[in-house]
Design an enzyme around this catalytic site. Structure first.
Site, short mmCIF file in Angstrom:
data_model
loop_
_atom_site.label_atom_id
_atom_site.label_comp_id
_atom_site.label_asym_id
_atom_site.label_seq_id
_atom_site.Cartn_x
_atom_site.Cartn_y
_atom_site.Cartn_z
CD GLN A 218 23.74 -29.07 -13.21
OE1 GLN A 218 22.68 -29.52 -13.62
NE2 GLN A 218 24.79 -28.90 -13.96
CD GLU B 98 -0.92 -2.93 3.36
OE1 GLU B 98 -0.69 -2.17 2.42
OE2 GLU B 98 -0.54 -2.71 4.52
N PRO C 204 -15.77 -8.27 8.78
CG PRO C 204 -16.61 -8.95 10.84
CD PRO C 204 -16.30 -7.72 10.04
CD GLU D 34 -6.19 -14.82 -5.63
OE1 GLU D 34 -5.98 -14.12 -4.62
OE2 GLU D 34 -5.65 -15.93 -5.81
N1 CAA Z 1 -6.32 5.72 -5.89
C1 CAA Z 1 -7.29 6.66 -5.75
N2 CAA Z 1 -8.59 6.41 -6.04
C2 CAA Z 1 -8.91 5.19 -6.49
C3 CAA Z 1 -7.96 4.17 -6.65
C4 CAA Z 1 -6.61 4.48 -6.34
N3 CAA Z 1 -5.63 3.56 -6.48
N4 CAA Z 1 -8.56 3.05 -7.09
C5 CAA Z 1 -9.87 3.33 -7.21
N5 CAA Z 1 -10.07 4.64 -6.84
C6 CAA Z 1 -11.32 5.36 -6.85
C7 CAA Z 1 -11.92 5.35 -8.25
O1 CAA Z 1 -11.42 6.43 -9.00
C8 CAA Z 1 -13.40 5.50 -7.96
O2 CAA Z 1 -13.66 6.85 -7.62
P1 CAA Z 1 -14.95 7.69 -8.17
O3 CAA Z 1 -15.83 6.76 -8.94
O4 CAA Z 1 -15.56 8.20 -6.94
O5 CAA Z 1 -14.34 8.73 -8.97
C9 CAA Z 1 -13.56 4.70 -6.68
O6 CAA Z 1 -12.27 4.66 -6.06
C10 CAA Z 1 -14.07 3.31 -6.90
O7 CAA Z 1 -13.17 2.64 -7.74
P2 CAA Z 1 -13.48 1.24 -8.37
O8 CAA Z 1 -14.80 1.32 -9.10
O9 CAA Z 1 -12.28 0.81 -9.13
O10 CAA Z 1 -13.70 0.30 -7.08
P3 CAA Z 1 -14.08 -1.22 -6.99
O11 CAA Z 1 -15.17 -1.37 -6.02
O12 CAA Z 1 -14.23 -1.82 -8.35
O13 CAA Z 1 -12.81 -1.90 -6.22
C11 CAA Z 1 -10.70 -2.81 -5.72
C12 CAA Z 1 -11.55 -1.70 -6.39
C13 CAA Z 1 -9.34 -2.60 -6.36
C14 CAA Z 1 -11.18 -4.21 -5.98
C15 CAA Z 1 -10.67 -2.50 -4.21
O14 CAA Z 1 -11.90 -2.85 -3.60
C16 CAA Z 1 -9.55 -3.23 -3.49
O15 CAA Z 1 -8.39 -2.78 -3.52
N6 CAA Z 1 -9.88 -4.33 -2.80
C17 CAA Z 1 -8.92 -5.00 -1.93
C18 CAA Z 1 -9.01 -4.41 -0.56
C19 CAA Z 1 -7.73 -4.55 0.18
O16 CAA Z 1 -6.63 -4.43 -0.36
N7 CAA Z 1 -7.85 -4.77 1.47
C20 CAA Z 1 -6.71 -4.83 2.33
C21 CAA Z 1 -7.10 -4.47 3.70
S1 CAA Z 1 -5.97 -3.42 4.52
C22 CAA Z 1 -4.75 -4.40 5.12
O17 CAA Z 1 -4.60 -5.54 4.81
C23 CAA Z 1 -3.80 -3.64 6.01
C24 CAA Z 1 -3.14 -4.39 7.07
O18 CAA Z 1 -3.47 -4.27 8.23
C25 CAA Z 1 -1.94 -5.23 6.75
#
Ligand code: CAA
Length: 382
Positions: free
Chosen positions: A281, A365, A127, A369
């Site tokens: 058009q 997903e 949440p 932004e």
């Molecule tokens: N693959 C593997 N590892 C990754 C990665 C990737 N693509 N991206 C980041 N990491 C790793 C980094 O290497 C880092 O690892 P270590 O420091 O341990 O080596 C760690 O993850 C942290 O990375 P960041 O510092 O980049 O993380 P951040 O806190 O700055 O956030 C973000 C990254 C991209 C903003 C992430 O929080 C994000 O994707 N947010 C959006 C969340 C999201 O998409 N939610 C969707 C919910 S699921 C859904 O909607 C499914 C459904 O049911 C339809």
């Protein structure tokens, strides 16, 4: 036996498209009812769709990511709610188990994600934790040989149909400089004591797709529920989302394609001022623009899928595909409603549903932004 052995990716997609054409009035009925008949999963299992991304050694089809993207596009063109159920099941959940599961975990859970008895769920969002996924609060603590899980996961796709939830939970305290440290992936059986699935959310679109909260209250699981290593769950979730974002791009492409096909057909048959409106058009050019965007979106999605198939990095490319396809789908479905005029605003016309369904694709997903943030990180030095 693999029913698709030897078929090309396009033939595989065409077979699924042929099946999806037969869905007919079931789609509108299920959307109206706000639920999906469970038999549909059995049919998808028979088609091999639920196990498409699973290697043959684990009982799946071992199809490529390109094939999966093409199949999801076909499913979404027919029924967007079904496409997201499959995308989450086969893209994120089965995909994470394939990549990180032990042989025992794969043998226990993958058959249940492929046999049509249900579809899997993925639990990252809470949440108070959405885009800032690393701020999640759900927790896991050790108690002897067990883990005790607590927390609430929000907006969980497939929760009501899922045998298990891949849940991201925090082990230990977060630190200010590494908020994701400690986050661990658990495979939570959804029939475990202490699991509550909330009432289905009432949404703008994707009405037949299940979206519910899942609450974990002192749920006890064994060590065999840990997916990958303790403390390495955030990377598992991010990698799962990389793959999942190709699926959402494909879903957006399918929705847009379906809506534009209806708009083209309607513009050709609808006559105003003595001629088909497709002669004007101001109808032709917007259709031309949106069709061009649709093709560009598909190429972006297929590039990301191809990179994935090659074992090459595809994080930025998956985000580009998801961002562009989901925003192009807004424009395409908006146009389709406009071409239909007053009819397009009516429930009986599929473009109305397409416009509502497309809206989710810029949000789940990872919002647009967040995709821009991921793309910027992939093209700019930190
Ligand atoms: N693959 C593997 N590892 C990754 C990665 C990737 N693509 N991206 C980041 N990491 C790793 C980094 O290497 C880092 O690892 P270590 O420091 O341990 O080596 C760690 O993850 C942290 O990375 P960041 O510092 O980049 O993380 P951040 O806190 O700055 O956030 C973000 C990254 C991209 C903003 C992430 O929080 C994000 O994707 N947010 C959006 C969340 C999201 O998409 N939610 C969707 C919910 S699921 C859904 O909607 C499914 C459904 O049911 C339809």
């Amino acid at each position: 036996m693999n029913p698709y052995a030897g078929r090309t990716e396009r033939e595989l997609a065409a077979a699924v498209a042929g099946w999806a054409k037969g869905l007919g009035p079931l789609v509108a009925t299920a959307e109206e009812a706000g639920t999906m008949p469970r038999e549909i999963f059995v049919e998808l299992a028979r088609l091999g769709v639920l196990g498409m991304t699973v290697p043959e050694r684990d009982g799946g089809l071992g199809a490529s990511a390109v094939a999966f993207a093409l199949v999801l596009e076909e499913l979404a063109a027919a029924w967007a709610s079904l496409a997201v159920a499959v995308s989450v099941n086969s893209g994120i959940v089965a995909g994470s188990l394939v990549r990180h599961g032990t042989p025992e975990q794969r043998a226990r859970w993958l058959p249940r994600l492929m046999d049509g008895s249900g579809v899997g769920a993925f639990g990252l969002t809470e949440p108070a934790s959405g885009s800032d996924a690393a701020s999640l609060r759900g927790s896991a603590r050790r108690d002897g040989d067990c883990w005790v899980l607590d927390g609430t996961k929000a907006f969980i796709t497939n929760a009501r149909y899922a045998p298990c939830l891949v849940a991201l939970l925090r082990v230990g305290e977060a630190t200010a400089d590494r908020p994701h440290a400690g986050i661990t992936a658990f495979i939570v059986p959804l029939d475990a004591k202490g699991v509550t699935i909330g009432t289905p959310e009432r949404k703008l679109g994707l009405l037949a797709s299940d979206t519910s909260a899942v609450t974990l209250e002192a749920v006890r699981v064994g060590n065999d529920a840990v997916l990958g290593q303790v403390g390495k769950g955030f990377a598992i979730a991010m990698a799962g989302l990389d793959a999942g974002r190709i699926g959402i791009a494909a879903q957006a492409i399918g929705i847009a394609r379906g809506a534009l096909a209806l708009a083209r057909a309607y513009a050709t048959e609808r006559r105003q001022f003595g001629r088909p409106i497709a002669d004007f058009q101001m109808i032709r050019f917007p259709i031309a623009r949106r069709e061009t965007e649709l093709d560009a979106a598909r190429l972006l999605a297929l590039r990301a899928a191809w990179l994935r198939d090659q074992g090459r990095p595809f994080t930025g490319e998956a985000s580009m595909a998801k961002l562009y396809a989901s925003e192009a789908a807004q424009r395409a479905t908006h146009l389709a409603v406009q071409v239909f005029g007053g009819y397009g605003y009516m429930r009986e016309y599929a473009v109305e549903r397409a416009a509502r369904d497309a809206r989710a694709t810029t949000i789940y997903e990872g919002t647009s932004e967040i995709q821009r943030l991921v793309i910027a990180r992939s093209v700019l030095a930190a």
